[in-house]
Each structure stands twice: as C-alpha cells, then as structure tokens.
Motif scaffolding. Structure first.
Motif, PDB file in Angstrom:
ATOM      1  N   UNK A  56      31.037  -0.941  39.765  1.00 23.46           N
ATOM      2  CA  UNK A  56      31.038  -0.253  38.474  1.00 23.46           C
ATOM      3  C   UNK A  56      30.030   0.902  38.474  1.00 23.46           C
ATOM      4  N   UNK A  57      28.876   0.707  39.124  1.00 24.05           N
ATOM      5  CA  UNK A  57      27.886   1.797  39.190  1.00 24.05           C
ATOM      6  C   UNK A  57      28.431   2.972  39.998  1.00 24.05           C
ATOM      7  N   UNK A  58      29.129   2.677  41.088  1.00 27.05           N
ATOM      8  CA  UNK A  58      29.734   3.767  41.864  1.00 27.05           C
ATOM      9  C   UNK A  58      30.769   4.510  41.014  1.00 27.05           C
ATOM     10  N   UNK A  59      31.541   3.742  40.252  1.00 31.46           N
ATOM     11  CA  UNK A  59      32.550   4.367  39.395  1.00 31.46           C
ATOM     12  C   UNK A  59      31.910   5.288  38.359  1.00 31.46           C
ATOM     13  N   UNK A  60      30.809   4.857  37.761  1.00 30.04           N
ATOM     14  CA  UNK A  60      30.140   5.693  36.760  1.00 30.04           C
ATOM     15  C   UNK A  60      29.561   6.947  37.405  1.00 30.04           C
ATOM     16  N   UNK A  61      29.061   6.826  38.636  1.00 25.76           N
ATOM     17  CA  UNK A  61      28.508   7.996  39.331  1.00 25.76           C
ATOM     18  C   UNK A  61      29.608   9.007  39.646  1.00 25.76           C
ATOM     19  N   UNK A  62      30.767   8.517  40.094  1.00 28.03           N
ATOM     20  CA  UNK A  62      31.879   9.425  40.399  1.00 28.03           C
ATOM     21  C   UNK A  62      32.393  10.068  39.120  1.00 28.03           C
ATOM     22  N   UNK A  63      32.435   9.310  38.048  1.00 25.40           N
ATOM     23  CA  UNK A  63      32.924   9.855  36.776  1.00 25.40           C
ATOM     24  C   UNK A  63      32.032  11.000  36.305  1.00 25.40           C
ATOM     25  N   UNK A  64      30.747  10.916  36.583  1.00 22.96           N
ATOM     26  CA  UNK A  64      29.807  11.960  36.165  1.00 22.96           C
ATOM     27  C   UNK A  64      30.071  13.279  36.886  1.00 22.96           C
ATOM     28  N   UNK A  65      30.753  13.269  38.020  1.00 21.20           N
ATOM     29  CA  UNK A  65      31.063  14.496  38.753  1.00 21.20           C
ATOM     30  C   UNK A  65      32.189  15.295  38.113  1.00 21.20           C
ATOM     31  N   UNK A  66      32.871  14.722  37.150  1.00 16.77           N
ATOM     32  CA  UNK A  66      33.954  15.385  36.423  1.00 16.77           C
ATOM     33  C   UNK A  66      35.128  15.749  37.332  1.00 16.77           C
ATOM     34  N   UNK A  67      35.312  14.968  38.410  1.00 23.69           N
ATOM     35  CA  UNK A  67      36.446  15.200  39.305  1.00 23.69           C
ATOM     36  C   UNK A  67      37.506  14.147  38.962  1.00 23.69           C
TER      37      UNK A  67
ATOM     38  N   UNK B 263      37.956  -4.982  30.849  1.00 19.64           N
ATOM     39  CA  UNK B 263      36.581  -4.802  31.332  1.00 19.64           C
ATOM     40  C   UNK B 263      36.369  -3.376  31.838  1.00 19.64           C
ATOM     41  N   UNK B 264      37.338  -2.835  32.580  1.00 18.49           N
ATOM     42  CA  UNK B 264      37.223  -1.460  33.086  1.00 18.49           C
ATOM     43  C   UNK B 264      37.138  -0.480  31.915  1.00 18.49           C
ATOM     44  N   UNK B 265      37.963  -0.706  30.864  1.00 16.89           N
ATOM     45  CA  UNK B 265      37.924   0.188  29.700  1.00 16.89           C
ATOM     46  C   UNK B 265      36.574   0.112  29.001  1.00 16.89           C
ATOM     47  N   UNK B 266      35.958  -1.083  28.954  1.00 15.91           N
ATOM     48  CA  UNK B 266      34.653  -1.198  28.315  1.00 15.91           C
ATOM     49  C   UNK B 266      33.571  -0.462  29.110  1.00 15.91           C
ATOM     50  N   UNK B 267      33.656  -0.499  30.436  1.00 19.71           N
ATOM     51  CA  UNK B 267      32.696   0.235  31.281  1.00 19.71           C
ATOM     52  C   UNK B 267      32.848   1.736  31.039  1.00 19.71           C
ATOM     53  N   UNK B 268      34.105   2.205  30.925  1.00 18.67           N
ATOM     54  CA  UNK B 268      34.334   3.631  30.688  1.00 18.67           C
ATOM     55  C   UNK B 268      33.791   4.064  29.331  1.00 18.67           C
ATOM     56  N   UNK B 269      34.020   3.261  28.319  1.00 21.04           N
ATOM     57  CA  UNK B 269      33.631   3.669  26.963  1.00 21.04           C
ATOM     58  C   UNK B 269      32.118   3.572  26.744  1.00 21.04           C
ATOM     59  N   UNK B 270      31.449   2.590  27.337  1.00 22.85           N
ATOM     60  CA  UNK B 270      30.007   2.402  27.113  1.00 22.85           C
ATOM     61  C   UNK B 270      29.162   3.150  28.132  1.00 22.85           C
ATOM     62  N   UNK B 271      29.730   3.433  29.309  1.00 26.76           N
ATOM     63  CA  UNK B 271      28.940   4.075  30.349  1.00 26.76           C
ATOM     64  C   UNK B 271      27.915   3.140  30.952  1.00 26.76           C
ATOM     65  N   UNK B 272      28.022   1.834  30.710  1.00 19.53           N
ATOM     66  CA  UNK B 272      27.085   0.843  31.239  1.00 19.53           C
ATOM     67  C   UNK B 272      27.849  -0.163  32.109  1.00 19.53           C
ATOM     68  N   UNK B 273      27.300  -0.504  33.258  1.00 18.45           N
ATOM     69  CA  UNK B 273      27.950  -1.511  34.101  1.00 18.45           C
ATOM     70  C   UNK B 273      27.914  -2.879  33.427  1.00 18.45           C
ATOM     71  N   UNK B 274      28.981  -3.647  33.657  1.00 13.63           N
ATOM     72  CA  UNK B 274      29.117  -4.976  33.065  1.00 13.63           C
ATOM     73  C   UNK B 274      29.162  -6.008  34.206  1.00 13.63           C
ATOM     74  N   UNK B 275      27.999  -6.465  34.628  1.00 17.68           N
ATOM     75  CA  UNK B 275      27.939  -7.398  35.749  1.00 17.68           C
ATOM     76  C   UNK B 275      28.234  -8.840  35.353  1.00 17.68           C
ATOM     77  N   UNK B 276      28.081  -9.143  34.092  1.00 19.56           N
ATOM     78  CA  UNK B 276      28.350 -10.504  33.602  1.00 19.56           C
ATOM     79  C   UNK B 276      29.770 -10.533  33.025  1.00 19.56           C
TER      80      UNK B 276
END
Length: 495
Positions: free
Chosen positions: A172-183, A203-216
C-alpha cells in the motif's frame, strides 16, 4: 284221523320240489348262464392299470423323477403320483366343514389407481453444499479474535478476527508513492498489484481516499449461518492460505433417509416428499429429492436418499428426526392383501379360488407395498378371488400332494433316480466367508435366469473355505438342494 297236518306236509313238499326244479332249469338255460356270467364279470376282471405321472419323495414333494427308484434326498423309495390323484396342475379340494373350521377367508384382486409412496425414517443434516471456508490471503499476525465460538449462529458480514498483514502494508505504501507521481499508467499498475495480493476492492478504495496505508484488516463472515469451526486465537501467526474459520449456511437443510433396496428402483431426483418431524408433529414440510447416493449399505441393504428443505426462521436443526414419505406418480395397478401372499424365499405364491372349495396355486411377481396391500405385477387378473387366510395350511396340504403352479411344474425337468442335481459354475467376489457359508457377488447365471447379484451359499465341505479371504475373486460351482444353494467346488482366480 286228522288229515289237515298231512295236507300241510304235502304242500311243503311240492313247494320244495318246485324250487329245486327252477334252480336246475336256471343252471341249464344258456341265456341265464350267460347273464349270470356277465353279472360277475366286472368283479372278476382286473381293474385297468393306473397311469403314473411321475415319482417323488414325500419329504421333498416339489422335486419330480421320471423313473422309480431310491430318493437321492432320503433313505427311502420314491412314491408314484397317479393321474387320478390330482396335482400337477389340478386343483386342491377342501370340504366345507374344513373351510369353516379353518376360518378361511378370500379377497378379490382389484385394479385401481394408486399413488405409490414409501414411508421411511429421516434425519436432518446440514446442507454441505452451502459451506464457506475463510482463509488468510497473506502472512501476518492475529491481533484480535472477536467473541465467537464454534456452534454460534452469525450473520453475513459479522467480524471474525483482526489481522496485521505486513506484506499488504508495504504494497500500500508503494501504491501511495506511485500515485503521488501523477502517472496514470503506473498508478493503475500499482493498484492492480494490490488486488492481485488479495486485498478487497473496498480496502483499496479506502487507501486511495484516505491516502493512509491500512495494515490492519478485519476478516468478516462471507455468509450467515453456523460457525462450524474457528481455527485461530489471538497472538497466532498465520500464513497465506491458512484456514481461519468454516461457516455452514442454514437457509436450507438436508434430510437423509435409508430406503430399502427393493423399493429404491422407481425413485428419481426431483421427486416430491413430505416430512413430519417430531419437533413439529402437526406440521407437514414439503421437500424434494436432490440426489440418490451411488452406494448401497451392504449391511442393511438400503439406499440413502437425500432431500432438501427450506429452513425459514432457522427452525430445522441438524440431528432432528421424523417420518419421510416419498411420493410417486399415480398409476393403475392390481392390488391384493399382503397376507394372501406366501413367500418361500424363491418365489411368491397365492392360492386362487376356482370354485367353492377348490383352489390352485399361482406364482406371482409382486411390487411395492401400499399400506396392507401389495402391487401385483404378474400372475393374476382383476376380479380373481384369492385365499387371504389359512393359506399356509392349504399350502402344506398342496405340498404333500405335490401340487405346484402349472408354469413351474412344466419348467422343472424330472430327474432320474440317483442323478445329481444340475451344477452351475460362475465367477464371483467373496463378500463374507465362514466354515459353513459364503456370501458372493456373482455374475449372471443364464441357466437360472439370474442377474448379477449378491447372495449367500452354503458350503458342502468346511474345507472349501480354506485359504480363501474376503474381496477375493473365485470361480465356484453350486447345486440346488431343496431351498438351499450348495457350493461344491471353489477356486481362486487371478485378475
């Protein structure tokens, strides 16, 4: 001098002389002599020779022989059966006094439309097709187990355990980092990777909307029903693919019933059924046959039939029992009372009324039992009268006289005295064995019109069982002796 006695004496003398003269003339007259000879001829002539139909052993009257001699069954001479004695197709006569003393009753063979049904006992089981296994989709740790225990009934979506999944957290952290590149292309690829790791779309939609990883991640029940198993406890380490819980749906249940093998032939999937459970005695539940299990129980000779019933309100619980009635299609059939049929083991017989006090046996083929009536498939016609009581006494008398159904008497060949009964050789598999008996699943016997089946045989010698074992294929020879079938030779066969 008194002349009266003298006149009497003279008269008597003349009478005696007349009688003597008449007797002499009768002896001399040829016509009278011929008539007298013809009067005594029937008494002097020899009675015509009686026709012998066959010879038989009174102890085994059903076995016939075409010549006199010694019985092969008992140490005694065979007895002739004469044509003027009846039997062999003739009827049996019973006096009105005997009928009254026996309390003999008759019944009429009826033809009518019946709905065949089979009544058996059934047991409620869980529907094994409505089962869900909950597994961990990634390695991690159990942080919390909710207050659940096996046997609980839970609703769909109920939380089961909280898992901490480090692999999901890193992805999820890698996904948020890639999303920040706007590619957009890289973001789509990273998002697809999260789904391939087993993360739910929510769960993926919640990570996208909050910008926070959900490890639990909270594992929820995919369907409502019985929590049959819960295999995790707090603090455990789980691996990818490990089973966490097993849930059995309760929206429908099974009812399994054991149907006698002889009655299982007409059953078909989709057939309707009525179920009366002990817990709801006044209520009739409707169900349908979903499957006939492909194996019969060799001990009870029954076939398992599985029904499916809807379970609104979750009232039906596994382990309940009740009566099951399997309903068949309505059909026209010949019916007679069950008590009228004599089952000998080899055949079923009834005694048909020919006239008042006269009866003859008929072999019948019977089918399903409906209440106290039996379906007749062959041997009788509608309107015939049959003996419904005291038929065993009539059958005993018929056996002593050698009276048999005509078709059976014609089919059984006469044996020569001292000849051995015919032997039949066939392949079979040993199901059970002892020093006196052997149960075999054998191939068809065309000479006896037998299909392939499993049945018991007696052993002529206990030594025949030496070295044999269950499930072994053998070639064996057997003969019929009375109502028994006797194995005279057996040998193992390698396949």
């Amino acid at each position: 001098m008194n002349t009266k006695p003298r006149k009497h004496l003279v008269g008597l003398t003349l009478l005696a002389v007349g009688i003597a003269i008449g007797w002499g003339l009768a002896q001399w007259n040829p016509a009278a002599s011929s008539a007298a000879g013809s009067t005594h001829a029937p008494a002097a002539a020899a009675s015509p020779e009686r026709k012998v139909l066959y010879w038989y052993d009174p102890m085994v009257p059903t076995q016939k022989f075409d010549q006199p001699g010694k019985s092969p069954f008992m140490d005694m001479a065979l007895v002739p059966k004469y044509a003027d004695e009846g039997g062999g197709g003739a009827g049996l006569s019973v006096s009105p006094q005997a009928i009254q003393s026996l309390g003999l009753r008759t019944a009429v063979v009826e033809q009518r439309a019946v709905a065949s049904s089979i009544d058996v006992v059934g047991t409620v089981l869980l529907n094994e097709r409505d089962v869900s296994i909950v597994q961990a989709r990634s390695a991690g740790f159990v942080e919390r187990v909710y207050a659940r225990a096996p046997g609980d009934v839970i609703a769909a979506g109920s939380p089961l355990v909280d898992l901490l999944l480090p692999e999901w957290l890193a992805a999820q952290r890698e996904f948020l980092a890639v999303t920040a590149l706007k590619d957009a292309a890289l973001s789509a690829a990273a998002r697809q990777r999260l789904l391939l790791l087993g993360m739910p779309e929510t769960l993926v939609a919640r990570v996208e909307s909050t910008g926070e990883p959900q490890g639990r991640y909270t594992v929820q029940a995919p369907l409502g029903g019985l929590l049959a198993e819960l295999m995790v406890r707090q603090g455990m380490t789980v691996s990818a693919g490990m089973s966490l819980a097993r849930i059995n749906g309760l929206g429908s249940v099974w009812v399994e019933a054991a149907v006698p093998e002889a009655q299982s032939g007409p059953l078909q999937p989709g057939q309707t059924a009525e179920v009366r459970l002990a817990a709801f005695a006044a209520e009739v539940l409707k169900g349908r046959v979903v499957s006939l299990l492909p194996e019969a129980n060799p001990q009870t000779r029954t076939v398992r039939v599985r029904l499916e019933l809807a379970n609104p309100g979750l009232r039906l619980k596994a382990g309940m029992s009740g009566q099951v009635r399997l309903l068949g299609a309505e059909q026209t059939a010949l019916l007679l009372p069950s008590e009228a049929v004599i089952r000998t083991g080899k055949r079923a017989l009834v005694y048909v009324v020919d006239a008042p006090g006269r009866f003859h046996p008929v072999e019948v083929q019977v089918g399903a039992e409906i209440g106290d009536l039996l379906v007749v498939q062959r041997g009788l016609a509608a309107g015939q009268q049959v003996v419904a009581s005291a038929q065993f006494l009539i059958d005993s008398e018929a056996s002593l006289k050698g009276l048999m159904p005509q078709e059976l008497a014609a089919a059984e060949p006469a044996l020569r005295p001292g000849a051995s009964p015919a032997a039949f050789t066939v392949l079979g598999v040993i199901e059970d064995i002892s020093t006196t008996e052997m149960t075999l699943a054998h191939e068809p016997v065309p000479a006896l019109k037998w299909p392939a089946m499993t049945m018991g045989f007696k052993l002529a010698d206990p030594k025949l069982a030496t070295g044999l074992k269950r499930r072994q294929t053998v070639r064996f020879s057997f003969t019929q002796q009375g109502d028994d079938y006797l194995i005279t030779a057996v040998e193992g066969v390698s396949r």
